[in-house]
Write a protein that holds these residues in place. Sequence first.
Motif, mmCIF file in Angstrom:
data_model
loop_
_atom_site.group_PDB
_atom_site.id
_atom_site.type_symbol
_atom_site.label_atom_id
_atom_site.label_comp_id
_atom_site.label_asym_id
_atom_site.label_seq_id
_atom_site.Cartn_x
_atom_site.Cartn_y
_atom_site.Cartn_z
ATOM 1 N N ASP A 79 126.279 37.572 108.176
ATOM 2 C CA ASP A 79 126.100 36.139 107.944
ATOM 3 C C ASP A 79 125.893 35.473 109.302
ATOM 4 O O ASP A 79 126.390 35.972 110.321
ATOM 5 N N ARG A 119 128.177 48.457 100.624
ATOM 6 C CA ARG A 119 127.031 47.926 101.364
ATOM 7 C C ARG A 119 127.518 47.158 102.592
ATOM 8 O O ARG A 119 128.605 46.589 102.601
ATOM 9 N N ASN A 164 120.324 40.422 94.376
ATOM 10 C CA ASN A 164 120.327 40.116 95.804
ATOM 11 C C ASN A 164 121.462 39.129 96.075
ATOM 12 O O ASN A 164 121.584 38.117 95.386
ATOM 13 N N THR A 187 121.470 42.284 100.991
ATOM 14 C CA THR A 187 122.240 43.277 100.239
ATOM 15 C C THR A 187 122.117 43.060 98.741
ATOM 16 O O THR A 187 122.161 41.929 98.265
ATOM 17 N N ARG A 213 121.899 37.354 98.889
ATOM 18 C CA ARG A 213 121.598 36.328 99.896
ATOM 19 C C ARG A 213 121.863 34.945 99.322
ATOM 20 O O ARG A 213 121.519 34.652 98.186
ATOM 21 N N ASP A 265 126.382 44.098 105.513
ATOM 22 C CA ASP A 265 125.500 42.948 105.677
ATOM 23 C C ASP A 265 126.049 42.042 106.770
ATOM 24 O O ASP A 265 127.042 42.379 107.423
ATOM 25 N N ASN A 280 124.488 37.034 103.924
ATOM 26 C CA ASN A 280 123.816 38.280 103.528
ATOM 27 C C ASN A 280 122.366 38.289 103.988
ATOM 28 O O ASN A 280 121.440 38.447 103.196
ATOM 29 N N ALA A 320 120.714 40.466 105.505
ATOM 30 C CA ALA A 320 120.019 41.748 105.287
ATOM 31 C C ALA A 320 119.545 41.893 103.841
ATOM 32 O O ALA A 320 118.833 42.835 103.516
#
Length: 186
Positions: free
Chosen positions: A124, A120, A165, A147, A167, A122, A143, A145
């Motif tokens: 920051d 994946r 997730n 991910t 994030r 992503d 993260n 996006a």
Amino acid sequence: LLTNLKNNVKFSAYKRITPKLYLGLGGIYTKQDEFRSVGYFGYISFPDIPFSKTGQHAEKLQEFAAFFTAAYAINRKLSVAATAKSAWQQFNNPVSLFISQVNDTTVTNKYTDDTTKLNRFDADISVNYAINSFLQVGVTVMNIAGTKLFGDMFIKDSTKPTFKNQRSYGVGICYRHERFNAGADI
């Protein structure tokens, strides 16, 4: 008894491009070995004598991440940064079990595993503020996006894997003296 061992290696390098712009590269490698108890039942020879046994399945997780960062100093106190990253997960998952009888009292088991892989991308973002020449604070959103990676390396039902997730939000403080940095974050 240790049943879960985890190790990681991190590296990073930064280069000042202009007085206000820095670029960086980094990476992390994590390896985790875990042993999970597995109970199985069967029959030994003729006549069918039922047995049960508990065994250990060795599970191996590897996670990799590569980062590219750009940081810009808005002024002497405030800077912002953005990071693009790629994260990979790879682990084994048992798909079958072969049980054999060595003698009247010894039964062995051999697992056949499948390898699961996931990749994946992503990003920051972070903001840092220098309180004075040796102390700075920062806020990070990781993260952005959203991910999602596997939540557990043991997937009980491969048709319905659990994803989490990634994030997260962070606040940190760093003390700096020449090239020595010490910090804490949450």
